[in-house]
Each structure stands twice: as structure tokens, then as C-alpha cells.
Design a protein around this motif. Structure first.
Motif, mmCIF file in Angstrom:
data_model
loop_
_atom_site.group_PDB
_atom_site.id
_atom_site.type_symbol
_atom_site.label_atom_id
_atom_site.label_comp_id
_atom_site.label_asym_id
_atom_site.label_seq_id
_atom_site.Cartn_x
_atom_site.Cartn_y
_atom_site.Cartn_z
ATOM 1 N N SER A 259 0.822 -1.210 0.000
ATOM 2 C CA SER A 259 0.000 0.000 0.000
ATOM 3 C C SER A 259 0.857 1.262 0.000
ATOM 4 C CB SER A 259 -0.925 -0.023 1.228
ATOM 5 O OG SER A 259 -1.706 1.133 1.319
ATOM 6 N N GLN A 260 1.910 1.255 0.799
ATOM 7 C CA GLN A 260 2.774 2.436 0.899
ATOM 8 C C GLN A 260 3.753 2.546 -0.273
ATOM 9 O OE1 GLN A 260 4.574 2.585 4.917
ATOM 10 N NE2 GLN A 260 3.085 4.258 5.128
ATOM 11 N N ARG A 261 4.488 1.498 -0.508
ATOM 12 C CA ARG A 261 5.601 1.565 -1.458
ATOM 13 C C ARG A 261 5.143 1.604 -2.914
ATOM 14 N NH1 ARG A 261 10.612 1.969 1.451
ATOM 15 N NH2 ARG A 261 9.951 1.560 3.592
ATOM 16 N N LEU A 262 4.032 0.959 -3.227
ATOM 17 C CA LEU A 262 3.580 0.911 -4.618
ATOM 18 C C LEU A 262 2.364 1.786 -4.900
ATOM 19 C CD1 LEU A 262 3.934 -2.927 -5.306
ATOM 20 C CD2 LEU A 262 5.549 -1.090 -5.849
ATOM 21 N N LEU A 263 1.582 2.083 -3.852
ATOM 22 C CA LEU A 263 0.298 2.743 -4.101
ATOM 23 C C LEU A 263 0.110 4.050 -3.332
ATOM 24 C CD1 LEU A 263 -1.703 -0.569 -4.256
ATOM 25 C CD2 LEU A 263 -1.087 0.903 -6.183
ATOM 26 N N GLY A 264 1.157 4.516 -2.666
ATOM 27 C CA GLY A 264 1.202 5.889 -2.177
ATOM 28 C C GLY A 264 0.519 6.237 -0.883
ATOM 29 N N THR A 265 0.098 5.269 -0.080
ATOM 30 C CA THR A 265 -0.517 5.659 1.184
ATOM 31 C C THR A 265 0.545 6.196 2.145
ATOM 32 O OG1 THR A 265 -0.423 3.398 2.049
ATOM 33 C CG2 THR A 265 -2.458 4.064 0.967
ATOM 34 N N ARG A 266 0.125 7.165 2.966
ATOM 35 C CA ARG A 266 1.050 7.811 3.897
ATOM 36 C C ARG A 266 0.463 7.942 5.291
ATOM 37 N NH1 ARG A 266 3.656 6.281 0.425
ATOM 38 N NH2 ARG A 266 5.182 7.373 -0.845
ATOM 39 N N GLU A 267 -0.715 7.370 5.473
ATOM 40 C CA GLU A 267 -1.360 7.380 6.787
ATOM 41 C C GLU A 267 -1.977 6.008 7.025
ATOM 42 O OE1 GLU A 267 -4.748 9.864 9.298
ATOM 43 O OE2 GLU A 267 -4.118 10.590 7.338
ATOM 44 N N ILE A 268 -1.889 5.554 8.273
ATOM 45 C CA ILE A 268 -2.475 4.268 8.653
ATOM 46 C C ILE A 268 -3.345 4.487 9.881
ATOM 47 C CG2 ILE A 268 -2.052 1.887 9.391
ATOM 48 C CD1 ILE A 268 0.782 2.169 8.120
ATOM 49 N N ALA A 269 -4.562 4.000 9.826
ATOM 50 C CA ALA A 269 -5.462 4.013 10.983
ATOM 51 C C ALA A 269 -5.745 2.566 11.370
ATOM 52 C CB ALA A 269 -6.758 4.736 10.652
ATOM 53 N N VAL A 270 -5.431 2.220 12.603
ATOM 54 C CA VAL A 270 -5.665 0.877 13.125
ATOM 55 C C VAL A 270 -6.985 0.912 13.892
ATOM 56 C CG1 VAL A 270 -4.841 -0.891 14.730
ATOM 57 C CG2 VAL A 270 -3.203 0.375 13.326
ATOM 58 N N PHE A 271 -7.900 0.023 13.537
ATOM 59 C CA PHE A 271 -9.198 -0.070 14.206
ATOM 60 C C PHE A 271 -9.395 -1.466 14.769
ATOM 61 C CE2 PHE A 271 -10.263 3.788 12.000
ATOM 62 C CZ PHE A 271 -11.259 4.363 12.775
ATOM 63 N N GLU B 122 -16.950 0.693 18.603
ATOM 64 C CA GLU B 122 -17.897 0.092 19.540
ATOM 65 C C GLU B 122 -19.014 -0.581 18.738
ATOM 66 O OE1 GLU B 122 -17.582 0.394 22.925
ATOM 67 O OE2 GLU B 122 -15.919 1.819 22.962
ATOM 68 N N VAL B 123 -19.011 -1.918 18.689
ATOM 69 C CA VAL B 123 -20.027 -2.611 17.897
ATOM 70 C C VAL B 123 -21.423 -2.448 18.493
ATOM 71 C CG1 VAL B 123 -18.417 -4.311 16.938
ATOM 72 C CG2 VAL B 123 -19.696 -4.869 19.008
ATOM 73 N N GLU B 124 -21.494 -2.106 19.772
ATOM 74 C CA GLU B 124 -22.794 -1.966 20.428
ATOM 75 C C GLU B 124 -23.492 -0.652 20.069
ATOM 76 O OE1 GLU B 124 -19.890 -4.380 22.729
ATOM 77 O OE2 GLU B 124 -19.846 -2.315 22.007
ATOM 78 N N THR B 125 -22.707 0.388 19.741
ATOM 79 C CA THR B 125 -23.292 1.713 19.504
ATOM 80 C C THR B 125 -22.958 2.300 18.134
ATOM 81 O OG1 THR B 125 -21.380 2.884 20.426
ATOM 82 C CG2 THR B 125 -23.146 2.254 21.976
ATOM 83 N N GLY B 126 -21.950 1.739 17.453
ATOM 84 C CA GLY B 126 -21.519 2.273 16.160
ATOM 85 C C GLY B 126 -20.568 3.447 16.281
ATOM 86 N N THR B 127 -20.156 3.786 17.489
ATOM 87 C CA THR B 127 -19.262 4.929 17.678
ATOM 88 C C THR B 127 -17.804 4.475 17.685
ATOM 89 O OG1 THR B 127 -19.413 4.743 20.091
ATOM 90 C CG2 THR B 127 -20.969 6.235 19.006
ATOM 91 N N ILE B 128 -16.913 5.443 17.439
ATOM 92 C CA ILE B 128 -15.474 5.191 17.488
ATOM 93 C C ILE B 128 -14.863 6.094 18.545
ATOM 94 C CG2 ILE B 128 -15.343 4.468 15.075
ATOM 95 C CD1 ILE B 128 -14.158 7.256 14.424
ATOM 96 N N ARG B 129 -13.712 5.658 19.050
ATOM 97 C CA ARG B 129 -12.948 6.507 19.960
ATOM 98 C C ARG B 129 -11.460 6.321 19.691
ATOM 99 N NH1 ARG B 129 -11.868 2.940 24.515
ATOM 100 N NH2 ARG B 129 -13.324 1.203 24.362
ATOM 101 N N GLN B 130 -10.745 7.420 19.726
ATOM 102 C CA GLN B 130 -9.299 7.363 19.450
ATOM 103 C C GLN B 130 -8.565 6.950 20.703
ATOM 104 O OE1 GLN B 130 -7.609 10.848 17.613
ATOM 105 N NE2 GLN B 130 -5.726 9.766 17.119
ATOM 106 N N ILE B 131 -7.653 6.009 20.552
ATOM 107 C CA ILE B 131 -6.821 5.517 21.650
ATOM 108 C C ILE B 131 -5.433 6.127 21.558
ATOM 109 C CG2 ILE B 131 -5.843 3.451 22.757
ATOM 110 C CD1 ILE B 131 -8.964 3.683 22.859
ATOM 111 N N VAL B 132 -4.896 6.176 20.343
ATOM 112 C CA VAL B 132 -3.551 6.737 20.103
ATOM 113 C C VAL B 132 -3.650 7.694 18.927
ATOM 114 C CG1 VAL B 132 -1.143 6.217 19.567
ATOM 115 C CG2 VAL B 132 -2.498 4.567 20.850
#
Length: 169
Positions: free
Chosen positions: A75-87, A159-169
Motif C-alpha cells: 500500500s505504501q511503497r507501490l500505491l502511495g498511502t502515507r497514513e495508517i489508521a488501526v481499528f 464500539e459494535v454496540e453503539t456504532g461509535t469510534i474513539r481514538q486511543i492513540v
């Protein structure tokens, strides 16, 4: 009845409104790769407002960065992504077993099959602490020399129970 028998009708509906999506660029326009779980309750496109062509969605059991590294490199080396979000997400099955338990379960399913001993070489990368697993994956990516050094890496819980997200890092 096999699930694949249900593919044709919805695909026909999708194709009927496909429009010009065939001309989307191969490189994701947001330069974003999202690493997430294969859990069927996780719909990355809907929960984050991502559209086709905007991000790579890399899925595996648990959304584990170590397991996704090969795809991240491409993804990075061939297709140019520069940000990664881990969920990672609540209610994840990766918190319900240990590698030794799973290895035993597999080998005991067919004790006469010696080929199943190959499972002993697999680290299933399970975890017990959800938030710590996110921190560990972000740290792994930030410290990995195969990930481009200028990469922005963030970590989240869905959160699969509510559909919300929260940032950890």
C-alpha cells in the motif's frame, strides 16, 4: 444452501448503478490505509464515511498490524498511502481464546491427521486487553523500518454496540 447463490441479484443491482467507478484511480485518494478486523459487524465504509477509491481497507482476524504488514508495505511503497489508521473493536473474538487452546482444538478435531501439527507454527496473535492491543499495533507500525518513517499512524476502537469510534492513540 450456499451463501454464494445470493451473489448475483445484489451484484446486478450494484452494477446497474456502477456509473464511472471503473475509472477510479488505483491509488487511494486519501492516501490512507485502514487496518481492521474481518468481523462481519464492521462496515468501515459506512462507519467512517469512506467511499470507494479513497482508502485501502486491510482486514484480518483482530485487525492485527503484524498480520497486515505485507499489505501495508504494498500500500505504501507501490500505491502511495502515507497514513495508517488501526481499528480494533469491542466484542472481538480474538479476546476469547489463546493460541495453545486453538492449536489443541484444531489437532483434537482429527487426531489421526498428523498434518494438523502445522498449526503449532502459527501465532494467532490473540489479545486480552483491547486498548492495549491498539497501542501495541500503533507502536509496532511506528517502530517498524518497513513502514515509511513519515507515516502518520493512529489507533482507534470501534464500539459494535453503539456504532461509535474513539481514538486511543
Amino acid at each position: 444452501m450456499s451463501a454464494y447463490r445470493d451473489f448475483l441479484e445484489p451484484n446486478g443491482q450494484y452494477a446497474a448503478t456502477f456509473g464511472d467507478k471503473g475509472s477510479l484511480a488505483i491509488r487511494p485518494t486519501k492516501k490512507l490505509a485502514i487496518v481492521t478486523c474481518m468481523d462481519a459487524r464492521v462496515n468501515v465504509f459506512a462507519q467512517l464515511g469512506i467511499r470507494e477509491g479513497e482508502a485501502h481497507i486491510i482486514r484480518n482476524a483482530g485487525g492485527i498490524a503484524k498480520d497486515a504488514l505485507r499489505s501495508i508495505i504494498i500500500s505504501q511503497r507501490l500505491l502511495g498511502t502515507r497514513e495508517i489508521a488501526v481499528f480494533h473493536h469491542t466484542g472481538c473474538g480474538m479476546r476469547t481464546f489463546s493460541s495453545p487452546e486453538l492449536r489443541s482444538l484444531i489437532k483434537e478435531s482429527d487426531p489421526a491427521n498428523s498434518a494438523l501439527s502445522a498449526v503449532d507454527d502459527i501465532d494467532f496473535l490473540e489479545f486480552t486487553d483491547l486498548e492495549q492491543s491498539v497501542r501495541d499495533d500503533v507502536q509496532f507500525l511506528r517502530e517498524n523500518s518497513l513502514v515509511l518513517p513519515e507515516t502518520k499512524v493512529s489507533g482507534w476502537v470501534y464500539e459494535v454496540e453503539t456504532g461509535t469510534i474513539r481514538q486511543i492513540v
